[in-house]
Design a protein around this motif. Structure first.
Motif, PDB file in Angstrom:
ATOM      1  N   ARG A  23     -53.489  -1.297  72.133  1.00 52.02           N
ATOM      2  CA  ARG A  23     -52.864  -1.568  70.838  1.00 52.02           C
ATOM      3  C   ARG A  23     -52.421  -3.026  70.773  1.00 52.02           C
ATOM      4  O   ARG A  23     -52.451  -3.744  71.767  1.00 52.02           O
ATOM      5  CB  ARG A  23     -51.687  -0.618  70.623  1.00 52.02           C
ATOM      6  CG  ARG A  23     -52.157   0.824  70.435  1.00 52.02           C
ATOM      7  CD  ARG A  23     -51.104   1.716  69.838  1.00 52.02           C
ATOM      8  NE  ARG A  23     -51.696   2.979  69.366  1.00 52.02           N
ATOM      9  CZ  ARG A  23     -50.998   3.952  68.824  1.00 52.02           C
ATOM     10  NH1 ARG A  23     -49.698   3.841  68.686  1.00 52.02           N
ATOM     11  NH2 ARG A  23     -51.610   5.054  68.414  1.00 52.02           N
ATOM     12  N   SER A  27     -50.129  -2.215  74.690  1.00 48.42           N
ATOM     13  CA  SER A  27     -49.878  -0.923  75.334  1.00 48.42           C
ATOM     14  C   SER A  27     -51.095  -0.012  75.262  1.00 48.42           C
ATOM     15  O   SER A  27     -52.000  -0.202  74.443  1.00 48.42           O
ATOM     16  CB  SER A  27     -48.687  -0.221  74.668  1.00 48.42           C
ATOM     17  OG  SER A  27     -49.010   0.137  73.323  1.00 48.42           O
ATOM     18  N   SER A  29     -51.993   3.698  74.342  1.00 43.36           N
ATOM     19  CA  SER A  29     -51.415   4.859  73.668  1.00 43.36           C
ATOM     20  C   SER A  29     -51.683   6.124  74.471  1.00 43.36           C
ATOM     21  O   SER A  29     -52.618   6.194  75.284  1.00 43.36           O
ATOM     22  CB  SER A  29     -52.010   5.016  72.262  1.00 43.36           C
ATOM     23  OG  SER A  29     -53.345   5.497  72.333  1.00 43.36           O
ATOM     24  N   ARG A  31     -52.875   8.878  73.352  1.00 41.35           N
ATOM     25  CA  ARG A  31     -54.166   9.407  72.946  1.00 41.35           C
ATOM     26  C   ARG A  31     -55.310   8.697  73.664  1.00 41.35           C
ATOM     27  O   ARG A  31     -56.230   9.339  74.175  1.00 41.35           O
ATOM     28  CB  ARG A  31     -54.336   9.266  71.431  1.00 41.35           C
ATOM     29  CG  ARG A  31     -55.696   9.716  70.887  1.00 41.35           C
ATOM     30  CD  ARG A  31     -55.975  11.170  71.198  1.00 41.35           C
ATOM     31  NE  ARG A  31     -57.156  11.641  70.490  1.00 41.35           N
ATOM     32  CZ  ARG A  31     -57.805  12.767  70.799  1.00 41.35           C
ATOM     33  NH1 ARG A  31     -57.399  13.519  71.821  1.00 41.35           N
ATOM     34  NH2 ARG A  31     -58.857  13.134  70.103  1.00 41.35           N
ATOM     35  N   ASP A 268     -55.143  -0.204  66.702  1.00 36.13           N
ATOM     36  CA  ASP A 268     -53.837   0.418  66.515  1.00 36.13           C
ATOM     37  C   ASP A 268     -53.937   1.844  65.987  1.00 36.13           C
ATOM     38  O   ASP A 268     -52.917   2.538  65.879  1.00 36.13           O
ATOM     39  CB  ASP A 268     -52.981  -0.429  65.573  1.00 36.13           C
ATOM     40  CG  ASP A 268     -52.482  -1.706  66.241  1.00 36.13           C
ATOM     41  OD1 ASP A 268     -52.300  -1.701  67.475  1.00 36.13           O
ATOM     42  OD2 ASP A 268     -52.282  -2.713  65.534  1.00 36.13           O
ATOM     43  N   ASP A 270     -56.154   3.904  67.538  1.00 37.72           N
ATOM     44  CA  ASP A 270     -56.864   4.541  68.656  1.00 37.72           C
ATOM     45  C   ASP A 270     -58.341   4.728  68.334  1.00 37.72           C
ATOM     46  O   ASP A 270     -58.941   5.763  68.642  1.00 37.72           O
ATOM     47  CB  ASP A 270     -56.229   5.888  69.020  1.00 37.72           C
ATOM     48  CG  ASP A 270     -54.771   5.756  69.418  1.00 37.72           C
ATOM     49  OD1 ASP A 270     -54.415   4.715  70.002  1.00 37.72           O
ATOM     50  OD2 ASP A 270     -53.995   6.682  69.147  1.00 37.72           O
TER      51      ASP A 270
END
Length: 281
Positions: A23, A27, A29, A31, A268, A270
């Motif tokens: 992201r 980071s 995520s 998912r 962002d 995913d």
């Protein structure tokens, strides 16, 4: 690009990190972590192929792989290094000899006297004091191993490999800086643009993400038609072009969007994970 048919499953999925798999805040995520980890159980190998140097991968071991197997290895530095993240060992280095790097940096800083210079090596970063390292102190960004004062980085040890040369001058616009550095560089290196403003990243001739990914696949008997690759910036274009299916995230550079075989949602959202989950899981 060599398109793969929709009903063909890949043997390997390769992905860029920043702006693609990660992201915007850097980071991973939940998912994305879930889907990326599940690919191995579905019989699909994974590898990250990133401009990041080895020292910027340690906090991403959940994605790169925390175990000591093939999934703990990353292709990084725009193809300059193959790095075992779990054991923190550089397995392969492909770059400039220190003397060549010193000469090239000297020429570039004479052309761009207000710029700072740094080199990413198999032992970490060395930089001139004028180079603004914007990531010092951030979590997961290990500090540079040395500061030097003169424009030719004369303190570089002669037994290391310079994987990338970085020239940064934030007063320049991206397009103008890249064009002028490319002209000064000539055939002495490969300039890769990964989206950072006023930054030129230079690899040794013949060193790209695509070249190292191709070698990685050859060692494992995987043909290009069985590879899906994901990216967002021009430095990903050779890799996306080489792979059987090159996929751009929706937030990608316009040149990448135009060249890709397919698109997925933005980083962002995913996008890579959702694309893979629908087709492979």
């Amino acid at each position: 690009m060599a398109r793969s048919h929709d009903d063909e499953r890949p043997h390997l999925v390769a992905s860029d990190l920043d702006g693609t798999l990660l992201r915007s805040d850097g980071s991973v995520s939940a998912r994305t972590g879930e889907v990326w980890s599940a690919l191995a159980g579905a019989g699909v190998e994974t590898v990250v192929v990133t401009a990041r140097p080895p020292r910027w991968l340690h906090h991403l071991s959940d994605i790169v792989g925390g175990t000591r197997d093939a999934h703990s290895v990353a292709i990084c530095g725009n193809g300059a290094f193959v790095y075992d993240v779990a054991d923190r060992i550089v397995l392969e280095s492909h770059g400039f000899e220190p003397g060549v790097a010193r000469s090239l940096v000297g020429d570039l800083l004479r052309e761009f006297p207000n710029a700072g210079a740094a080199v990413e090596t198999d032992r970490g970063m060395y930089r001139t004091r004028a180079y603004p390292d914007q990531h010092v102190g951030e979590p997961g960004h290990d500090t540079a191993v040395g500061d030097v004062t003169d424009c030719e980085l004369a303190e570089l040890p002669d037994d290391l490999v310079v994987g990338k040369i970085l020239i940064r001058d934030e007063a320049w616009s991206d397009d103008a800086f890249v064009a002028d550095v490319t002209q000064c560089l000539g055939e002495r290196g490969v300039l890769a643009y990964s989206g950072a403003g006023g930054l030129a990243e230079i690899s040794a001739p013949g060193v790209t993400k695509a070249v190292r990914l191709e070698a990685w696949c050859l060692e494992r008997g995987i043909g290009r038609e069985a590879v899906w690759a994901f990216g967002d910036m021009p430095n990903d274009l050779p890799m996306l072009d080489w792979a059987g299916r090159g996929v751009a995230v929706a937030n990608a550079h316009e040149d990448v969007l135009a060249a890709a075989d397919d698109r997925c949602a933005a980083n962002d959202e995913d996008g890579v994970a959702e694309y893979l989950a629908r087709r492979l899981l």
